[in-house]
Design a protein around this motif. Structure first.
Motif, PDB file in Angstrom:
ATOM      1  N   ARG A 185      10.770  53.666   3.989  1.00 43.57           N
ATOM      2  CA  ARG A 185      11.547  52.461   4.291  1.00 43.57           C
ATOM      3  C   ARG A 185      11.030  51.355   3.376  1.00 43.57           C
ATOM      4  N   LEU A 186      11.923  50.784   2.600  1.00 44.25           N
ATOM      5  CA  LEU A 186      11.564  49.724   1.657  1.00 44.25           C
ATOM      6  C   LEU A 186      12.235  48.430   2.081  1.00 44.25           C
ATOM      7  N   THR A 187      11.429  47.420   2.339  1.00 41.14           N
ATOM      8  CA  THR A 187      11.944  46.096   2.663  1.00 41.14           C
ATOM      9  C   THR A 187      11.671  45.174   1.487  1.00 41.14           C
ATOM     10  N   ALA A 188      12.726  44.721   0.830  1.00 41.73           N
ATOM     11  CA  ALA A 188      12.597  43.822  -0.317  1.00 41.73           C
ATOM     12  C   ALA A 188      12.860  42.393   0.148  1.00 41.73           C
ATOM     13  N   VAL A 221      17.106  44.516   2.744  1.00 40.63           N
ATOM     14  CA  VAL A 221      16.899  43.277   1.997  1.00 40.63           C
ATOM     15  C   VAL A 221      16.735  42.144   2.997  1.00 40.63           C
ATOM     16  N   LEU A 222      15.622  41.446   2.885  1.00 36.97           N
ATOM     17  CA  LEU A 222      15.358  40.315   3.765  1.00 36.97           C
ATOM     18  C   LEU A 222      15.661  39.037   2.991  1.00 36.97           C
ATOM     19  N   ALA A 223      16.806  38.445   3.258  1.00 43.18           N
ATOM     20  CA  ALA A 223      17.241  37.231   2.565  1.00 43.18           C
ATOM     21  C   ALA A 223      17.371  36.100   3.582  1.00 43.18           C
ATOM     22  N   GLY A 224      17.831  34.968   3.119  1.00 39.15           N
ATOM     23  CA  GLY A 224      18.052  33.844   4.019  1.00 39.15           C
ATOM     24  C   GLY A 224      16.817  33.013   4.308  1.00 39.15           C
ATOM     25  N   LEU A 225      15.705  33.297   3.598  1.00 39.16           N
ATOM     26  CA  LEU A 225      14.489  32.513   3.787  1.00 39.16           C
ATOM     27  C   LEU A 225      14.499  31.303   2.867  1.00 39.16           C
ATOM     28  N   GLU A 234       7.433  39.615  12.997  1.00 39.35           N
ATOM     29  CA  GLU A 234       8.682  39.891  13.692  1.00 39.35           C
ATOM     30  C   GLU A 234       9.843  39.988  12.712  1.00 39.35           C
ATOM     31  N   VAL A 235       9.889  39.097  11.744  1.00 39.53           N
ATOM     32  CA  VAL A 235      10.968  39.106  10.754  1.00 39.53           C
ATOM     33  C   VAL A 235      10.929  40.395   9.927  1.00 39.53           C
ATOM     34  N   LEU A 236       9.739  40.860   9.610  1.00 42.85           N
ATOM     35  CA  LEU A 236       9.589  42.054   8.772  1.00 42.85           C
ATOM     36  C   LEU A 236       9.806  43.343   9.548  1.00 42.85           C
ATOM     37  N   ALA A 237       9.786  43.281  10.868  1.00 40.61           N
ATOM     38  CA  ALA A 237      10.171  44.413  11.732  1.00 40.61           C
ATOM     39  C   ALA A 237       9.420  45.698  11.401  1.00 40.61           C
ATOM     40  N   VAL A 238       8.100  45.651  11.508  1.00 34.45           N
ATOM     41  CA  VAL A 238       7.289  46.848  11.300  1.00 34.45           C
ATOM     42  C   VAL A 238       7.407  47.749  12.524  1.00 34.45           C
TER      43      VAL A 238
END
Length: 428
Positions: A185-188, A221-225, A234-238
């Protein structure tokens, strides 16, 4: 007040010579007589004198030196002429308190001229001719693969500005493992407008490549920051059962200086198996203008020299990278840390400073294995002469900081013996 001429046709607001914009008729060979400096060294000498005059608030000397620099500089000339042009622009912005406005104009012009395809070609061409970015990719990938060997489920949190260019190689390596291929799982994290737009193109390409390699893959993809300081566990949801790796390539310098310890402590709450940190070796974080100027000149002189040796004379990619560098110079010398809250503060620090921050936040260093070091050395052999790998503590390693203190961990990429990029591995 002296006002440099500008080339508005390319949207760059870069000071150009008053008398002649054709660099071929104004080579640096003719510059030393006017500048009073040795051939090939006049730009640094004049720029240092101008910065010193600004610190002393000597308006007459400032005016004279800026006029001289404007006469001799060109963004289309040799290294000295380019350094003079781009640093003159930044010094003029500082003198006139116009740094923020100039930087916004330069960024807007770049965004209008860049598409995803042009950005992708630029990145790939840069990686083809220079190990400036691939050095960190190879070192970080090797450390991540070793630390997570045997884990059935891997979660890589990619906090970088390299637009996922390092991950295809890692996917290939995972696909070739003798044992069962792990789930990845890759979170960019996309913290800038340009990164958010690029990720729309990158996501389907990454997913398609993972299918081709046969690697079970999830790409988020974690955007909106608004800025990286908004990242939380919590945002990164490990997820439970995941082996977590945090990859920070050029990321820490994009966190506001006053928030860096908090950001590093946030990373620790993720309980990662490994944290890779790659940063350019320069110190732009202090408020001492003469010191910051000297460091900026040292670092960018090496960078421009590297570009000159790596690219062809008329390379469009080289011009794009130089203009990107010019925006950074304006930002460092003529803007404050928090520029419009865009999470891109450009306040680099040296390896020894990052190491102190990481250790102070509860991390310990992990040395690169001999296999990873050998992989990096093999990478450098693919490029032209001038590149080398430096280990801190080696005699005459050229690494700054208190020489009486313990050397920083990790390894350095050096251009003509000047350390320019640092790579390191950490664990909580």
């Amino acid at each position: 007040m002296f006002v440099p001429n500008s080339d508005h046709s390319n949207g760059s607001s870069i000071p150009l010579p008053i008398t002649d914009t054709n660099s071929s008729t104004r080579s640096s060979e003719a510059s030393p007589d006017a500048a009073g400096a040795a051939p090939g060294k006049w730009a640094a000498k004049l720029l240092r004198e101008c910065a010193a005059a600004m610190s002393e608030k000597n308006s007459g000397k400032i005016h004279h030196l800026m006029w001289t620099l404007n006469e001799l500089s060109s963004p289309y000339g040799d290294c000295d002429q380019k350094l003079a042009a781009y640093f003159l622009q930044a010094l003029f912005c500082r003198a006139t308190d116009s740094g923020h406005r100039c930087h916004r104009t330069l960024v807007a012009a770049a965004e209008k001229s860049h598409s995803f395809d042009s950005l992708r070609r630029l990145i790939l061409k840069f990686q083809e001719v220079s190990p400036w970015t691939t050095f960190g990719h190879v070192a970080s990938n090797g450390a991540v693969l070793e630390a997570l060997d045997g884990a059935p489920a891997i979660h890589i949190i990619d906090i970088s500005h390299t637009l996922c260019t390092q991950w295809p190689t890692l996917l290939e390596t995972l696909a070739m493992r003798a044992d069962e291929t792990p789930r990845l799982r890759l979170t960019a994290v996309a913290a800038t407008a340009a990164a958010k737009a690029a990720m729309k193109e990158i996501a389907p390409r990454m997913e398609k490549f993972a299918r081709l390699m046969g690697v079970p893959f999830e790409f988020n993809v974690l955007a909106g920051l608004a800025h990286l300081g908004q990242l939380t566990k919590e945002v990164l949801a490990v997820h439970d059962g995941e082996a977590v790796a945090v990859n920070c390539v050029g990321a820490l310098r994009r966190v506001d200086v006053g928030e860096r310890e908090n950001f590093i402590r946030m990373i620790k709450t993720l309980t990662p198996k490994v944290v890779t940190v790659v940063e350019e070796e320069a110190d732009f974080a202090g408020d001492d203008f003469p010191k910051c100027f000297e460091e900026c000149l040292r670092f960018n002189s090496a960078y421009f020299d590297m570009l000159e040796d790596s690219f062809g004379t008329t390379s469009n990619e080289k011009l794009m990278l130089e203009r990107e560098c010019s925006r950074s110079i304006v930002r460092v010398l003529a803007c404050t840390d928090d520029l419009d809250g865009d999470g891109d503060c450009e306040r680099r620090e040296r390896a020894i400073q990052w190491s102190e921050r990481l250790r102070g936040s509860g991390f310990s260093t992990v040395g690169f294995s001999d296999d990873v070091v050998d992989d990096v050395k093999a990478l450098l052999k693919r490029y032209r002469d001038g590149w080398s790998l430096v280990k801190p503590g080696d005699d005459d390693d050229g690494i700054g900081g208190d020489r009486s203190a313990a050397p920083p961990p990790g390894i350095f990429l050096a251009w003509k013996d000047e350390p320019v990029v640092w790579a390191s591995v950490w664990k909580p």
